[in-house]
Motif scaffolding. Structure first.
Motif, PDB file in Angstrom:
ATOM      1  N   UNK A   1       0.879  -1.168   0.000  1.00 49.82           N
ATOM      2  CA  UNK A   1       0.000   0.000   0.000  1.00 49.82           C
ATOM      3  C   UNK A   1       0.919   1.222   0.000  1.00 49.82           C
ATOM      4  N   UNK A   2       0.345   2.406  -0.197  1.00 48.73           N
ATOM      5  CA  UNK A   2       1.191   3.607  -0.283  1.00 48.73           C
ATOM      6  C   UNK A   2       0.727   4.713   0.649  1.00 48.73           C
ATOM      7  N   UNK A   3       1.700   5.573   0.957  1.00 44.19           N
ATOM      8  CA  UNK A   3       1.426   6.790   1.732  1.00 44.19           C
ATOM      9  C   UNK A   3       1.650   7.963   0.795  1.00 44.19           C
ATOM     10  N   UNK A   4       0.763   8.937   0.874  1.00 46.24           N
ATOM     11  CA  UNK A   4       0.875  10.085  -0.034  1.00 46.24           C
ATOM     12  C   UNK A   4       1.046  11.369   0.787  1.00 46.24           C
ATOM     13  N   UNK A   5       2.202  12.025   0.604  1.00 44.02           N
ATOM     14  CA  UNK A   5       2.444  13.345   1.209  1.00 44.02           C
ATOM     15  C   UNK A   5       2.310  14.361   0.082  1.00 44.02           C
TER      16      UNK A   5
ATOM     17  N   UNK B   1       5.579  17.261   8.966  1.00 41.54           N
ATOM     18  CA  UNK B   1       4.600  17.670   7.947  1.00 41.54           C
ATOM     19  C   UNK B   1       3.418  18.420   8.572  1.00 41.54           C
ATOM     20  N   UNK B   2       3.022  19.523   7.921  1.00 40.54           N
ATOM     21  CA  UNK B   2       1.877  20.282   8.453  1.00 40.54           C
ATOM     22  C   UNK B   2       0.579  19.577   8.102  1.00 40.54           C
ATOM     23  N   UNK B   3       0.583  18.974   6.915  1.00 41.84           N
ATOM     24  CA  UNK B   3      -0.637  18.283   6.463  1.00 41.84           C
ATOM     25  C   UNK B   3      -0.573  16.799   6.771  1.00 41.84           C
ATOM     26  N   UNK B   4      -1.721  16.235   7.086  1.00 45.97           N
ATOM     27  CA  UNK B   4      -1.787  14.803   7.337  1.00 45.97           C
ATOM     28  C   UNK B   4      -1.622  14.053   6.001  1.00 45.97           C
ATOM     29  N   UNK B   5      -0.730  13.046   5.946  1.00 42.87           N
ATOM     30  CA  UNK B   5      -0.645  12.279   4.696  1.00 42.87           C
ATOM     31  C   UNK B   5      -1.918  11.468   4.464  1.00 42.87           C
ATOM     32  N   UNK B   6      -2.042  10.924   3.256  1.00 45.41           N
ATOM     33  CA  UNK B   6      -3.174  10.032   2.945  1.00 45.41           C
ATOM     34  C   UNK B   6      -2.595   8.655   2.640  1.00 45.41           C
ATOM     35  N   UNK B   7      -3.470   7.678   2.550  1.00 43.79           N
ATOM     36  CA  UNK B   7      -2.985   6.340   2.178  1.00 43.79           C
ATOM     37  C   UNK B   7      -3.790   5.835   0.980  1.00 43.79           C
TER      38      UNK B   7
ATOM     39  N   UNK C   1      -0.382   2.258   8.342  1.00 45.07           N
ATOM     40  CA  UNK C   1      -1.194   2.218   9.560  1.00 45.07           C
ATOM     41  C   UNK C   1      -0.821   3.400  10.470  1.00 45.07           C
ATOM     42  N   UNK C   2       0.461   3.766  10.480  1.00 46.03           N
ATOM     43  CA  UNK C   2       0.915   4.911  11.280  1.00 46.03           C
ATOM     44  C   UNK C   2       0.263   6.216  10.840  1.00 46.03           C
ATOM     45  N   UNK C   3      -0.083   6.331   9.569  1.00 42.00           N
ATOM     46  CA  UNK C   3      -0.780   7.528   9.077  1.00 42.00           C
ATOM     47  C   UNK C   3      -2.102   7.696   9.812  1.00 42.00           C
ATOM     48  N   UNK C   4      -2.777   6.593  10.068  1.00 40.51           N
ATOM     49  CA  UNK C   4      -4.107   6.655  10.688  1.00 40.51           C
ATOM     50  C   UNK C   4      -4.054   6.640  12.226  1.00 40.51           C
ATOM     51  N   UNK C   5      -3.007   6.032  12.793  1.00 45.67           N
ATOM     52  CA  UNK C   5      -2.944   5.955  14.259  1.00 45.67           C
ATOM     53  C   UNK C   5      -2.064   7.045  14.865  1.00 45.67           C
ATOM     54  N   UNK C   6      -1.146   7.591  14.068  1.00 48.83           N
ATOM     55  CA  UNK C   6      -0.233   8.606  14.593  1.00 48.83           C
ATOM     56  C   UNK C   6       0.913   7.959  15.357  1.00 48.83           C
TER      57      UNK C   6
END
Ligand code: MYR
Length: 280
Positions: free
Chosen positions: A28-32, A55-61, A264-269
């Protein structure tokens, strides 16, 4: 029938295990911003958490494309008759559905998509078991029925430092009013019917940890053998402390340490901690 096992990157199975058990992984991928990174191929977990902090903006997956599945299944069809494709819960990602669609498009191999209804190393436990059985020459139906059996005893609870990422990414299934009240506490989260829901509202991280340990204790006291994993979001030292404490408390449980990688870290922090287990 010659069977092979595929999973996705969110199982975070170590490379050595994947090579040893012939497990194929689709990322899967992370998008900054405009930049997309296949997790752990283009972006390491360590670099991800550094970037997340800055990063100021939250990445997406994003889930893997159907084309990636088709390509992999076609390649595997040169050597195998069947593929069991085990993925993170269909309630939080379209990855499983991607495997289903690709399976319908590829005739050269029998595709058995499997919804783990969870993610991370608990999904990894299923994958390892399936891969061992495939190497022993077991039939796909027998492997799937063993996975269904493992599912009946599998549990996972996790907590996050801040619920914002989960809420913004739309992966927390709770009424809006409830989310408001959850933001003040450290709720324990778990999966019910493939989606993430709050399990209990707990005030402090210390109490949440004790509660997770006791939940494992309720199963472990049966005396059956369990396999468990401590999963951390860039908190290796904390995970090691959990492991030491848990090993003293529950000698009939085999513990390993795993991690929440970029997707998963994108969503859990950063700072999330979890414990998953199943009966061996
Ligand atoms: C996608 O974009 O398709 C991926 C979405 C991933 C959502 C992840 C939500 C958190 C899952 C926590 C799993 C904890 C397991 C112990």
């Amino acid at each position: 029938m010659k069977t092979v096992v595929v999973t996705d990157s969110t199982a975070y199975i170590p490379e050595e295990t994947r090579n040893r058990l012939n497990i194929h992984t689709i990322p899967l991928s992370v998008v900054f911003g405009d930049e997309s990174y296949k997790e752990e191929i283009d972006l390491s977990t360590e670099a991800f958490y550094t970037r997340l902090r800055e990063s100021k903006e939250l990445p997406k997956t994003t889930q893997p494309s159907t084309g990636m599945f088709v390509e992999l299944f076609e390649k595997l069809s040169e050597q195998y008759d069947a593929v069991i494709s085990i993925h993170l819960s269909s309630g939080i990602s379209g990855t499983y559905q991607g495997a289903v669609t690709a399976g319908q498009m590829v005739d050269a191999i029998n595709v058995y998509p499997y919804d783990s209804e969870i993610s991370c190393m608990v999904q990894g436990f299923y994958v390892e078991e399936a891969a061992k059985m495939a190497l022993e020459g077991k039939e796909p139906e027998e492997i799937i029925s063993r996975l269904d059996e493992l599912k009946t005893s599998s549990r996972a609870y996790f907590m996050v430092d801040d619920l914002t990422n989960l809420q913004k990414g739309g992966r927390l299934s709770a009424a809006q009013a409830l989310i408001g009240s959850l933001l003040q506490v450290k709720p324990l989260l778990h999966f019910v019917d493939k989606v993430i829901v709050p399990f209990e509202k707990i005030r402090t991280k210390k109490k949440a940890k004790e509660r997770i340990f006791n939940l494992l204790g309720e199963d472990a006291k049966t005396g059956d053998s369990y396999r468990a994993c401590i999963i951390h979001g860039n908190r290796k030292e904390e995970a090691l402390r959990w492991k030491q404490e848990l090993e003293e408390k529950y000698p009939n449980v085999e513990f390993t340490i795993s991690y929440f990688g970029p997707v998963i870290g994108t969503h859990l922090g950063e700072g999330a901690m979890g414990l998953g287990w199943l009966r061996k």
